[in-house]
Design an enzyme around this catalytic site. Structure first.
Site, PDB file in Angstrom:
ATOM      1  N   LYS A  54       0.759  -1.182  -0.015  1.00  0.00           N
ATOM      2  CA  LYS A  54       0.064   0.006   0.137  1.00  0.00           C
ATOM      3  C   LYS A  54       1.040   1.342  -0.042  1.00  0.00           C
ATOM      4  CE  LYS A  54      -4.686  -1.206   0.897  1.00  0.00           C
ATOM      5  NZ  LYS A  54      -4.481  -2.605   1.404  1.00  0.00           N
ATOM      6  N   SER A  79      -8.301   1.549   8.926  1.00  0.00           N
ATOM      7  CA  SER A  79      -7.920   1.093  10.470  1.00  0.00           C
ATOM      8  C   SER A  79      -6.775   0.163  10.148  1.00  0.00           C
ATOM      9  CB  SER A  79      -8.523   0.247  11.086  1.00  0.00           C
ATOM     10  OG  SER A  79      -9.467  -0.528  10.222  1.00  0.00           O
ATOM     11  N   GLU A 205      -9.801 -13.864  -3.256  1.00  0.00           N
ATOM     12  CA  GLU A 205     -10.390 -12.994  -2.289  1.00  0.00           C
ATOM     13  C   GLU A 205     -10.954 -14.044  -1.082  1.00  0.00           C
ATOM     14  OE1 GLU A 205     -13.907 -10.328  -3.350  1.00  0.00           O
ATOM     15  OE2 GLU A 205     -14.415 -12.040  -4.181  1.00  0.00           O
ATOM     16  N   GLY A 209     -16.024 -13.284   1.723  1.00  0.00           N
ATOM     17  CA  GLY A 209     -16.046 -12.128   1.516  1.00  0.00           C
ATOM     18  C   GLY A 209     -15.947 -11.915  -0.166  1.00  0.00           C
ATOM     19  N   ASP A 211     -17.063 -10.486  -2.683  1.00  0.00           N
ATOM     20  CA  ASP A 211     -17.997  -9.389  -3.475  1.00  0.00           C
ATOM     21  C   ASP A 211     -17.367  -9.226  -4.810  1.00  0.00           C
ATOM     22  OD1 ASP A 211     -15.831  -8.687  -1.583  1.00  0.00           O
ATOM     23  OD2 ASP A 211     -15.842  -6.759  -2.551  1.00  0.00           O
ATOM     24  N   SER A 305       1.063  -9.840  -0.442  1.00  0.00           N
ATOM     25  CA  SER A 305       0.744  -8.354  -0.234  1.00  0.00           C
ATOM     26  C   SER A 305       1.271  -7.580   1.074  1.00  0.00           C
ATOM     27  CB  SER A 305      -0.611  -8.144  -0.546  1.00  0.00           C
ATOM     28  OG  SER A 305      -1.393  -8.954   0.385  1.00  0.00           O
TER      29      SER A 305
HETATM   30  C1  PLP Z   1      -5.221  -3.534   1.190  1.00  0.00           C
HETATM   31  C2  PLP Z   1      -4.419  -4.973   1.181  1.00  0.00           C
HETATM   32  C3  PLP Z   1      -5.221  -5.869   0.263  1.00  0.00           C
HETATM   33  C4  PLP Z   1      -6.173  -5.756  -0.697  1.00  0.00           C
HETATM   34  O1  PLP Z   1      -5.812  -4.525  -1.566  1.00  0.00           O
HETATM   35  P1  PLP Z   1      -6.815  -3.998  -2.524  1.00  0.00           P
HETATM   36  O2  PLP Z   1      -6.244  -3.043  -3.540  1.00  0.00           O
HETATM   37  O3  PLP Z   1      -7.990  -3.391  -1.639  1.00  0.00           O
HETATM   38  O4  PLP Z   1      -7.505  -5.252  -3.377  1.00  0.00           O
HETATM   39  C5  PLP Z   1      -4.450  -7.056   0.151  1.00  0.00           C
HETATM   40  N1  PLP Z   1      -3.295  -7.346   1.208  1.00  0.00           N
HETATM   41  C6  PLP Z   1      -2.948  -6.405   1.999  1.00  0.00           C
HETATM   42  C7  PLP Z   1      -1.909  -7.012   2.954  1.00  0.00           C
HETATM   43  C8  PLP Z   1      -3.540  -5.278   2.138  1.00  0.00           C
HETATM   44  O5  PLP Z   1      -3.177  -4.310   3.052  1.00  0.00           O
END
Ligand code: PLP
Length: 319
Positions: A54, A79, A205, A209, A211, A305
């Site tokens: 992010k 959060s 996903e 959830g 969606d 991620s």
């Molecule tokens: C926010 C987040 C996601 C999901 O990302 P999106 O762009 O909302 O699809 C996946 N893994 C982690 C660790 C995140 O912080």
């Protein structure tokens, strides 16, 4: 195809992030490969600054603001990882950040966000609507509201993760991407289409959830109640107005995995690859390990991620 973000935007974001974001390593494991009969390339965004991809989108979005907007400051409501990403990215660019967080958010997350120098405004989850509060604050104080996924500069920033992965690992046959609101997967799909046109991008996903899966299958945005899952970064209720058309156009399929599969993947990463990946960060890997798609002989990319999991919670998952 007229999409709201282009690969050129991803390339421009990569130039802004150069020397600021980590070019995270691409990890491999013969044990993981043997499990699925494929060559797996794990993009370790758990090792990114502030612990998740992010940072990329947040930094890019702030870098794109004009001088006047930068002087007024930015605002985000979150959060989780987006809050910390905005807090760190603003501090690095000398921009003031205000983050709207629930008063009962974990103390360590409140502290981390304040630790990066952001002003935290808390609200009561039971009685206040955070979006309305954030919009009011943004308007009253003239702050630029930066959403966690549904923003062109955020999507372009997130896409730099797949750009680096494909540049470093070579062309891929399949790319699995963790998905909440779809910012990461839509940016990554733009990069994959440009750099590895034959690559099938799979969004993943939490089962509780789905969606994005429901929206993908019906062709219109489906909104669900807040899902109960340990994947706290993917507790989104609907894909975005910008992310959904990109997902529909460029993603091959949307899969789901259970919380039990996320825990098994977390254990694998600690025990075998010696890395900490948070539950949400395990979505893509759990799908690759889960056997829903035959990977035999394929070159596979997997985005890990993020790695922000409370140590006590991690210990419980590993026990
Ligand atoms: C926010 C987040 C996601 C999901 O990302 P999106 O762009 O909302 O699809 C996946 N893994 C982690 C660790 C995140 O912080």
């Amino acid at each position: 195809m007229n999409l709201p973000v282009s690969y050129a935007d991803v390339v421009a974001a990569a130039a802004r992030l150069d020397g600021v974001a980590h070019r995270t390593p691409v990890l491999t494991s013969r044990t993981a490969d043997a499990r699925v009969g494929a060559r797996l390339h794990f993009k370790a965004e758990n090792l990114q600054r502030m612990g998740a991809f992010k940072f990329r989108g947040a930094y890019n979005a702030i870098a794109r603001l004009d001088e006047a907007a930068r002087r007024r400051g930015v605002l985000a409501f979150s959060s989780g990882n987006h809050a910390q990403a905005i807090a760190l990215a603003s501090r690095l660019q000398g921009v003031a950040a205000t983050i709207v967080m629930p008063a009962d958010a974990p103390a360590i997350k409140l502290a981390a966000t304040r630790g990066y120098g952001a002003a935290v405004v808390t609200y009561d989850r039971m009685t206040e609507d955070r979006e309305a509060l954030a919009r009011r604050l943004a308007e009253e104080r003239g702050l630029a509201l930066i959403p966690p996924y549904d923003h062109p500069d955020v999507i372009a920033g997130q896409g730099t993760a797949a750009k680096e992965l494909i540049e470093d690992a070579g062309p891929l046959d399949i790319l699995f991407v963790c998905t909440g609101g779809g910012g990461l997967v839509s940016g990554c799909a733009l990069a994959a289409r440009a750099l590895a046109p034959a690559c099938r991008v799979i969004a993943v996903e939490p089962e509780a959830g789905n969606d994005v899966q429901q929206s993908f299958r019906t062709g219109a945005i489906v909104r669900i109640p807040v899902p109960a899952t340990i994947a706290d970064g993917a507790q989104t209720q609907a894909p975005g107005r910008l992310t959904f058309p990109i997902i529909r156009a460029l993603v091959a399929d949307v899969l789901t995995v259970s919380d039990a599969e996320l825990i098994a993947a977390m254990r694998f990463f600690v025990a075998t690859m010696k890395i900490v990946v948070e539950p949400t960060g395990c979505l893509a890997a759990a799908a690759a390990f889960g056997g829903q798609i035959d990977l035999a002989g394929k070159r596979v990319g997997v985005i890990l991620s993020g790695g922000n999991v409370d140590p006590a919670a991690l210990a419980r998952y590993l026990a």
